[in-house]
Design a protein around this motif. Structure first.
Motif, short mmCIF file in Angstrom:
data_model
loop_
_atom_site.label_atom_id
_atom_site.label_comp_id
_atom_site.label_asym_id
_atom_site.label_seq_id
_atom_site.Cartn_x
_atom_site.Cartn_y
_atom_site.Cartn_z
N GLU A 197 -6.45 3.26 1.95
CA GLU A 197 -6.65 1.67 1.45
C GLU A 197 -5.08 0.58 2.96
OE1 GLU A 197 -4.80 -1.89 -1.89
OE2 GLU A 197 -3.43 0.59 -1.57
N ASP A 204 1.53 2.00 -3.46
CA ASP A 204 0.06 2.42 -4.16
C ASP A 204 -0.43 4.21 -4.40
OD1 ASP A 204 -0.50 0.44 -4.76
OD2 ASP A 204 -1.93 -0.86 -2.63
N ARG A 256 -7.69 1.41 6.02
CA ARG A 256 -8.59 0.54 5.87
C ARG A 256 -7.99 -1.46 6.55
NH1 ARG A 256 -8.28 -4.09 2.71
NH2 ARG A 256 -6.93 -2.92 1.56
N TYR A 305 0.55 -1.35 -0.12
CA TYR A 305 -0.22 -0.03 0.01
C TYR A 305 0.74 1.01 -0.49
CZ TYR A 305 -3.36 -3.58 1.87
OH TYR A 305 -4.09 -4.81 2.03
N LYS A 331 -6.19 7.99 -2.05
CA LYS A 331 -7.11 6.57 -2.21
C LYS A 331 -5.81 5.76 -1.45
CE LYS A 331 -8.71 3.14 -5.13
NZ LYS A 331 -9.15 3.48 -6.79
#
Length: 372
Positions: free
Chosen positions: A229, A59, A232, A56, A225
């Motif tokens: 992620e 990402d 989360r 992540y 975003k």
């Protein structure tokens, strides 16, 4: 507040660890710059890789690095590289593989670099790792640059917190190594803003975590975003899956995923510092408010969120300069998801340091067989 948990200590230590890492990066500036330039000047493509939280990082950074020498970098998880390396690389590929690894001992960490070396024509490596004794840190070679982070980033708890944020910032500093000395005030601003925000808002986050929600949605645009992620995952793993979580972009959420919003939901909005992007985000927040009843809403913003307070239950203003480069600024949101997960874990009667009662997850992934 004071809690005798590694997770809590590792969340709170982040601003100080970032500054310590900054000093280390500056001390090795010439070595890092020479290595980076050698391969970028020869046309090597930057690939950001890791597994889980480490993936992540890539990402979030893939869109955030657009103002740096790593512009155009691709984020590809080690778990995708191992199973299908031929989809990403062939003998014409020249790859500068940036590997993120807390322990450097997970099967995928070593397996992915072997898969890239077996598929691409030419490969060089930057290892960003927190464990001096890990398998990655022990590897040597002319085509390897190992950037070892301060030992306290090797989180003792199950959840990656300071390791995640420090590896993210370290990659950003490497990508900006040409002018890292000029960036010192920016990184100091990030650290200062986060330290003040944690002190100001952790009590309110604890109160929000005590609400009776069973699912949560994290939304962000661009680099945020990727941070959504990670947030989360923090809430989901620290509650041992008792809170099921999802993430998306604000615009993407409208296209089907919005069906997940139920009365037992918590919504967390990571607002972009870019006012042009924020227009779309505020439209979605107003729509959800008009159409859905939920357990709570949390807005995180660098500055005034530009929306009426009636649209959220808790608003966190980090005080970050909205013009902060995204590769540095995006990390200032992650601590909120970390603390939310920590306090919800306590609320459910779990131990945040080892919340997995079932044993489904562990600090270092085990049981993965690597095939030729």
């Amino acid at each position: 507040m004071n809690y005798n948990y590694n997770t809590y200590r590792e969340i709170l230590q982040q601003p100080k660890v970032w500054l310590k890492t900054l000093d280390s990066i500056r001390a090795h500036k010439q070595e890092i710059k020479a290595f980076k330039d050698k391969y970028l000047n020869d046309g090597y493509e930057v690939v950001l890789t890791g597994a889980g939280t480490s993936a992540y990082i890539g990402d979030a950074l893939e869109p955030a690095l657009y103002t740096t020498s790593f512009r155009g970098a691709r984020a590809i998880a080690t778990t995708d590289i191992i199973t299908n390396p031929q989809m990403y690389f062939d003998q014409s590929s020249k790859v500068l593989l940036v590997s993120f690894a807390r322990s450097g001992n997970s099967p995928e960490s070593v397996g992915a670099l072997r898969a890239v070396e077996g598929s691409a024509g030419k490969v060089a490596h930057i290892f960003i790792t927190c464990n001096k004794d890990g398998e990655l840190a022990q590897m040597k070679g002319e085509n390897i640059l190992c950037v070892l982070l301060p030992p306290e980033t090797n989180d003792l708890s199950l959840a990656m917190t300071s390791s995640y944020s420090t590896m993210l910032l370290t990659c950003s500093m490497i990508a900006n190594i040409d002018h890292i000395d000029e960036d010192v005030p920016l990184i100091e601003d990030v650290a200062g803003a986060v330290e003040k925000s944690i002190a100001k808002y952790e009590g309110a986050i604890k109160d929000l975590a005590s609400r009776d929600f069973e699912r949560a949605v994290f939304l962000g645009s661009g680099p945020l975003k990727g941070v959504a992620e990670e947030c989360r995952l923090k809430l989901q793993e620290l509650t041992d899956g008792a809170v099921m979580c999802s993430f998306d972009s604000f615009l993407g959420f409208r296209h089907g995923p919005k069906a997940v919003v139920k009365p037992n939901s918590l919504l967390v909005y990571l607002l972009s510092p870019n006012p042009k992007v924020r227009r779309y985000e505020l439209d979605l927040i107003r729509q959800v408010k008009a159409n859905n009843n939920v357990k709570g809403t949390l807005v995180i913003s660098a500055d005034d969120p530009s929306i009426e307070e009636s649209y959220y239950d808790l608003g966190i203003i980090t005080g970050m300069n909205p013009s902060m480069p995204p590769c540095y600024g995006c990390v200032s949101f992650a601590w909120v998801g970390q603390l939310l997960g920590f306090f919800k874990s306590l609320d459910l009667g779990l131990s945040p340091d080892s919340p997995s009662i079932s044993g489904n997850i562990s600090r270092v992934v085990e049981g993965v067989t690597l095939y030729n």
